[in-house]
Design a protein around this motif. Sequence first.
Motif, short mmCIF file in Angstrom:
data_model
loop_
_atom_site.label_atom_id
_atom_site.label_comp_id
_atom_site.label_asym_id
_atom_site.label_seq_id
_atom_site.Cartn_x
_atom_site.Cartn_y
_atom_site.Cartn_z
N ASN A 1 0.86 -1.19 0.00
CA ASN A 1 0.00 0.00 0.00
C ASN A 1 0.90 1.25 0.00
O ASN A 1 1.10 1.88 1.05
CB ASN A 1 -0.91 -0.01 1.22
CG ASN A 1 -2.02 1.04 1.09
OD1 ASN A 1 -2.04 1.85 0.16
ND2 ASN A 1 -2.95 1.03 2.04
N PRO A 2 1.48 1.60 -1.14
CA PRO A 2 2.43 2.72 -1.15
C PRO A 2 1.79 4.05 -0.79
O PRO A 2 2.42 4.88 -0.15
CB PRO A 2 2.97 2.71 -2.58
CG PRO A 2 1.93 2.02 -3.39
CD PRO A 2 1.30 1.00 -2.48
N LYS A 3 0.58 4.28 -1.23
CA LYS A 3 -0.05 5.57 -0.96
C LYS A 3 -0.23 5.83 0.52
O LYS A 3 -0.14 6.97 0.99
CB LYS A 3 -1.38 5.65 -1.70
CG LYS A 3 -2.05 7.01 -1.63
CD LYS A 3 -3.30 7.04 -2.47
CE LYS A 3 -3.94 8.42 -2.43
NZ LYS A 3 -5.20 8.48 -3.24
N ALA A 4 -0.47 4.77 1.31
CA ALA A 4 -0.69 4.93 2.74
C ALA A 4 0.61 4.87 3.53
O ALA A 4 0.83 5.65 4.46
CB ALA A 4 -1.65 3.85 3.24
N TRP A 5 1.49 3.92 3.19
CA TRP A 5 2.69 3.71 4.00
C TRP A 5 3.88 4.54 3.57
O TRP A 5 4.74 4.88 4.40
CB TRP A 5 3.08 2.22 3.94
CG TRP A 5 2.26 1.36 4.84
CD1 TRP A 5 1.23 0.57 4.50
CD2 TRP A 5 2.43 1.22 6.25
NE1 TRP A 5 0.70 -0.07 5.58
CE2 TRP A 5 1.44 0.31 6.70
CE3 TRP A 5 3.30 1.77 7.20
CZ2 TRP A 5 1.32 -0.06 8.03
CZ3 TRP A 5 3.19 1.39 8.53
CH2 TRP A 5 2.19 0.50 8.94
N ALA A 6 4.03 4.91 2.29
CA ALA A 6 5.24 5.62 1.83
C ALA A 6 5.43 6.96 2.53
O ALA A 6 6.55 7.28 2.98
CB ALA A 6 5.21 5.79 0.31
N PRO A 7 4.41 7.82 2.68
CA PRO A 7 4.65 9.08 3.39
C PRO A 7 5.08 8.88 4.83
O PRO A 7 5.95 9.60 5.34
CB PRO A 7 3.31 9.80 3.29
CG PRO A 7 2.64 9.21 2.10
CD PRO A 7 3.04 7.77 2.09
N ILE A 8 4.47 7.88 5.54
CA ILE A 8 4.80 7.66 6.94
C ILE A 8 6.22 7.13 7.08
O ILE A 8 7.03 7.64 7.87
CB ILE A 8 3.79 6.68 7.57
CG1 ILE A 8 2.38 7.26 7.50
CG2 ILE A 8 4.18 6.34 9.00
CD1 ILE A 8 1.30 6.30 7.96
N VAL A 9 6.55 6.11 6.30
CA VAL A 9 7.86 5.49 6.42
C VAL A 9 8.96 6.44 5.94
O VAL A 9 10.06 6.50 6.53
CB VAL A 9 7.88 4.16 5.65
CG1 VAL A 9 9.27 3.55 5.67
CG2 VAL A 9 6.86 3.19 6.23
N LEU B 1 10.21 7.04 -2.13
CA LEU B 1 10.17 8.09 -3.15
C LEU B 1 9.94 7.50 -4.53
O LEU B 1 9.20 8.08 -5.35
CB LEU B 1 11.48 8.89 -3.11
CG LEU B 1 11.55 10.13 -4.01
CD1 LEU B 1 10.44 11.11 -3.64
CD2 LEU B 1 12.90 10.80 -3.87
N SER B 2 10.49 6.32 -4.78
CA SER B 2 10.27 5.68 -6.08
C SER B 2 8.82 5.26 -6.24
O SER B 2 8.26 5.31 -7.34
CB SER B 2 11.18 4.45 -6.21
OG SER B 2 12.54 4.84 -6.11
N CYS C 1 2.56 11.56 -6.50
CA CYS C 1 2.64 12.76 -5.66
C CYS C 1 3.84 12.64 -4.74
O CYS C 1 3.72 12.14 -3.59
CB CYS C 1 1.35 12.92 -4.86
SG CYS C 1 1.33 14.43 -3.86
N PRO C 2 5.03 13.06 -5.20
CA PRO C 2 6.23 12.93 -4.37
C PRO C 2 6.42 14.07 -3.39
O PRO C 2 7.44 14.12 -2.69
CB PRO C 2 7.35 12.92 -5.39
CG PRO C 2 6.85 13.80 -6.49
CD PRO C 2 5.35 13.59 -6.54
#
Length: 1014
Positions: free
Chosen positions: A135-143, A196-197, A203-204
């Motif tokens: 789930n990149p949209k949910a976890w990528a900003p947090i991590v 980031l990838s 939306c980076p």
Amino acid sequence: MSALCDAAGPPAPPAPAAHGPTSPLSAQELAQEIKAFLTGADPVLGHQLSARDHARCGLLLLRSLPPARAAVLDHLRSVFDESVRAHLATLEDSATTGPQHLRPPPPSHAPSAGPGLEDVVQEVQQVLSEFIRANPKAWAPIVSAWSIDLMGQLSSKYSGRHQRVPHAAGSLNELLQLWMGCRATRTLMDIYVQCLSALIGSCPDACVDALLDTSVQHSPHFDWVVAHIGSSFPGTIISRVLSCGLKDFCVHSGAGGGSGGAGGPPVTPSADVFPSNPAVPGEKRVPKIASVVGILGHLASRHGDSIRRELLRMFHESLAGGSGGRGGDPSLQATVPFLLQLAVMSPALLGTVSGELVDCLKPPAVLSQLQQHLQVFGREELDNMLSLAVHLVSQASGAGAYRLLQFLVDTAMPASVITPPGLAVPDAVREACDRLIQLLLLHLQKLVHDRGGSPGDGVLGPPPPPRLVPFLDALRSHVGELCGETLRLERKRFLWQHQLLGLLSVYTRPSCGPEALGHLLSRACTPEELSLATQLYAGLVVSLSGLLPLALCSCLARVHSGTLLPPFTARLLRNLALLVGWEQQGGEGPAALGARVGEAVSAQLPDLAPLLLHPEEEVADAASSLLAICPFPQGALLPAQLLSLVRAGVSRFFASLRVHGPQGVSSTSHLLARLSQASPAGLKAVLQLLVEGALHRGNAELFGGEGEGGSENVSPATSSSSAYLLETNRRHTAAVPGAGGVWSVFHDGVIGKGLKPPKSARSRSAQEVNYNTQSLLRLLVRCCSASGGTGAGDCWGAPTLSPEAAKAVAVTLVESVCPDAAGAELAWPPEDHARTTVERDLRIGRRFREHPLLFELLRLVAAAPPALCYCSVLLRGLLAALLGHWEASRHLDTSQSPWQLEASCALVAVMAEGSLLPPTLGNMHEVFGQLAPFEVRLLLLSVWGFLREHGPLPQKFAFQPERGRFARDFSREGGGAGGPHLAVLHSVLHRNVDRLGLFSGRFQAWPAPPRQGA
């Protein structure tokens, strides 16, 4: 429990078998895991959990209980911190204690975190990677926010606290090498890059904002992270870094109506990506913009094109939308000052943009927009930006520096009447560029002259240590272009560039000063342009000694290497001659320079002499003009220098005579005359080479002689080889001999090429030959009379002709006409002795016939008695040849042999003028034209007899002070007045008394006047 759990978050993916149970945990098991995580102890056995087990317990909760993510991630910070500490401690131990087997055992109180934490770090990376992929949209900003913030904390915590961690002010490459060698920080970097990838295509902003927020808090220790990530995602990072840097600059500088500007929109706290830090008041702007500069500077080596495009995009966007006064967008209004500040702080960024800056500013519309954009700033702000611009120009380097200079000069030049309306630059822009150039020159002058060293330090000594000025260093290779632009004399342009040349010469001494002076001297076409060279020299003579000799040496080196084109070489020599002439005329201003030019030229005579032989006529002519007026070195010229100058000067004299005629040899004649005055050896060399050159086959046609390409050079194709032998034999015999005869005569042709064709007529007219002859004789007279007191003009009989000089001419004549007779006795043998020298006499006669100039040279020698005595062998050989001709002649009068008649008259006249014959015998040539050939022979035999009895010896001449020359008194010699040798002359007169009676009075031996006191 409330401290552990937060709001509901994204669901966790199912746990794989390798890291947990295959089925979800029950409520009781989940409660035990939570209790173990919170207390750090095993709820069943009651002992403390190890760091590895505690971390794995957190990972299990992260999979099974999503609301616990904040607490688990916070706990994992300590795990990564302990791993980094252990890695740095290992590096310090390896540097201090040596190899592993020689290290002492660690103390018992030291925490042991070592290998087990590396496994945990790897497990953390695997778990978080699964979350991001699921789930990149949910976890990528947090991590990403957690990983990037943790890297910032670790970088700041250990910076400067351990020997193995270099200071942040050092090289980013060293920091990158250290932190990427650590497993914990490398894992955090990989996690952030994965986040980031995953968001780069959608939306980076969240990831980049977290990166920059951390960069602000932990800069400059965190710059290595941004630099590494920027290398992986250059486009995104560069644009975001510049955008955030501009916002910070706009907020804290107040430039362009920032957040505190009147009428500007309020800036919310969330809009500022650099949140305020009360602990460091008033110190926010410098570290933030310094971080931006460091990040972009690191990226400039590999991503310079991307940075350049982004900077130019920001510039054009600010011009397009930032001209609405102080009520406009603050970020657009602050873009230009922000870019200036970036360029000042980072030479790498300046070098990246300088290549295309000129092309960006060239369109007049861009300049107009820039002028309107800057109108909203106050006077103080404009002055500050102008100072920054001056500093930036002085720091410009590479090929863009010269282009930038040309752009500024072109823009600052007043408009011309032929400038198209659409290309005209606004007056305000022109005035601003004018002021910018003046401030730039003033700034460069301070940088150049304040670098240390006394003004008297010359170029021949060690120069003081220079202060580096990249702009001037970049102009080193454009000295020639600057000189060419200066010589155009375009109003203000040439003044600016002339001043810049002076500064460049002082800064780069000793290289550019002589080069610039050489360019000006070799390109100046008018006195006004030449005055620029004198002005440059006047400005540099205080700072640079030995400037002119170095300039002349460099120019001559370029001439001899062929890099200086012949037109510029000729112009250089003419300008040098003009400067020396100014000095000799006593003029003011350039007079001192002319004197120094004369000294420098005199020191370069060995290099200037070959230019007299240059294949280009204009170069050789200019060299002749210069050497004709330049002073010779103090003291005598070296023999080698003197001989080379004489040889080159004589060759130039004949070349000018052939190309330009008598009017083109004035400078060469003056040079040779000066060389003849330099020393007796110089006089002898000049006279000898002039005579030999005049009699050379290549120059003989100039004086009416037979030149090259005569009858000997006839090709076989032009001969009569095609004639039939039968026809030839019929011409030689009346009939073909019969076969029965004893002898058979067959004519097989003439050995060789047959009859020689008639000699071609001379291509030069008699008037031209006379003019050339007079030019040569005038130069010889000038050289011969140089050491003899007052000038003699063109009168050969003047007492100022030096007998020694005439003797040198006589000896050279003998060596040139008949080398085997050189050194022969001066006394005349009996007439019968001529039978033994027939071949030599005929050769001498033939040379006189081929070279009419020989008679003129004999007259010159005869004008300075007793010099003609040394031509005795030539006179004897010519007289013997004429006697043989008149004896064999069967004509009734002498008009049938015009050349022999003319030669006989000239021979007797020359001997009479040289005091070898008394006046009574010397006048007999007046009647040769009215006598028969045998009578002329009789008279010439009487001359031979007189010379045999009264030999032409120099001892018979005495110096007469009242006349200032040597003379011969025939009355002191027995029969010296003619005596019995006049009987033949009188007999011939009596025989032709009807025609020659009027001449009898000129052939009477009048008694000599009585001497005083007798």
